[in-house]
Design a protein around this motif. Structure first.
Motif, short mmCIF file in Angstrom:
data_model
loop_
_atom_site.label_atom_id
_atom_site.label_comp_id
_atom_site.label_asym_id
_atom_site.label_seq_id
_atom_site.Cartn_x
_atom_site.Cartn_y
_atom_site.Cartn_z
N LEU A 103 15.42 -23.62 -11.76
CA LEU A 103 14.50 -22.54 -11.45
C LEU A 103 14.90 -21.85 -10.15
N ALA A 104 15.23 -22.64 -9.14
CA ALA A 104 15.66 -22.07 -7.86
C ALA A 104 16.92 -21.23 -8.04
N ALA A 105 17.88 -21.70 -8.82
CA ALA A 105 19.11 -20.95 -9.06
C ALA A 105 18.81 -19.65 -9.81
N PHE A 106 17.93 -19.72 -10.80
CA PHE A 106 17.56 -18.51 -11.55
C PHE A 106 16.91 -17.49 -10.62
N LEU A 107 15.92 -17.92 -9.84
CA LEU A 107 15.22 -16.99 -8.96
C LEU A 107 16.17 -16.39 -7.92
N THR A 108 17.06 -17.21 -7.38
CA THR A 108 18.04 -16.71 -6.42
C THR A 108 18.95 -15.66 -7.07
N SER A 109 19.34 -15.90 -8.30
CA SER A 109 20.19 -14.92 -9.01
C SER A 109 19.45 -13.62 -9.29
N GLN A 110 18.12 -13.67 -9.23
CA GLN A 110 17.31 -12.48 -9.49
C GLN A 110 16.81 -11.83 -8.20
N GLY A 111 17.42 -12.19 -7.07
CA GLY A 111 17.13 -11.52 -5.82
C GLY A 111 16.13 -12.21 -4.90
N PHE A 112 15.68 -13.40 -5.25
CA PHE A 112 14.77 -14.14 -4.38
C PHE A 112 15.59 -14.84 -3.30
#
Length: 125
Positions: A103-112
Motif C-alpha cells: 500500500l505504501a509503495a502504491f501510494l508513493t507511486s501515485q504522488g504521496f
C-alpha cells in the motif's frame, strides 16, 4: 462493461458480498464518504474517506495490477478537491500487516510522500 467508481453515502446491498471479500473482516464505519469500484456489476475495490483522511483503500486481490486502484484514487482526489480539500492523508498501518508495504509503495507511486508518519499528497487547484 467498464470500470465505474461510485461515490456513496452507504454501500448498496447488491455489492455487500464482494465488499465483504475486499474488507477481509474489517467493519465499515457508520459515517464516511465511500468509493466503490465496480466491474461487470461486481465490487472490485473499496475505499472510504473522512475529511482529508483516506481510512481504507483496497482492491480485490484477483483484480490487482490492472489500474483499478489508480482509477479509484483518481476519483477520490477529484471528489476531495471538489469538496474544497487541499490535501489527502493515508496511514498504511490501516492495512493488514502483510499488505502495508504494498500500500505504501502504491501510494508513493501515485504522488504521496511521507509527512509526520503519514503518506500525504497535495490536491492541485
Amino acid at each position: 462493461m467498464r470500470l465505474t467508481v461510485h461515490c456513496l453515502e452507504q454501500l448498496p446491498a447488491i455489492h455487500r458480498h464482494h465488499a465483504d471479500i475486499i474488507l477481509q473482516g474489517r467493519a465499515l464505519p457508520e459515517q464516511a464518504v465511500f468509493y466503490l469500484a465496480t466491474f461487470n456489476d461486481k465490487a472490485v475495490a473499496l475505499a472510504w474517506r473522512q475529511q482529508e483522511r483516506i481510512d481504507f483503500i483496497a482492491v480485490r486481490d484477483i483484480t490487482r495490477r490492472r489500474g483499478i486502484g489508480r482509477e479509484l484514487l483518481r476519483q477520490i482526489r477529484q471528489e476531495a478537491q471538489a469538496a474544497g480539500l487541499t490535501r489527502l492523508d493515508c496511514n498504511p498501518a490501516q492495512a493488514p500487516e502483510e499488505q502495508r508495504a504494498g500500500l505504501a509503495a502504491f501510494l508513493t507511486s501515485q504522488g504521496f510522500s511521507t509527512q509526520a508518519g503519514l503518506l500525504s499528497c497535495c490536491l492541485d487547484k
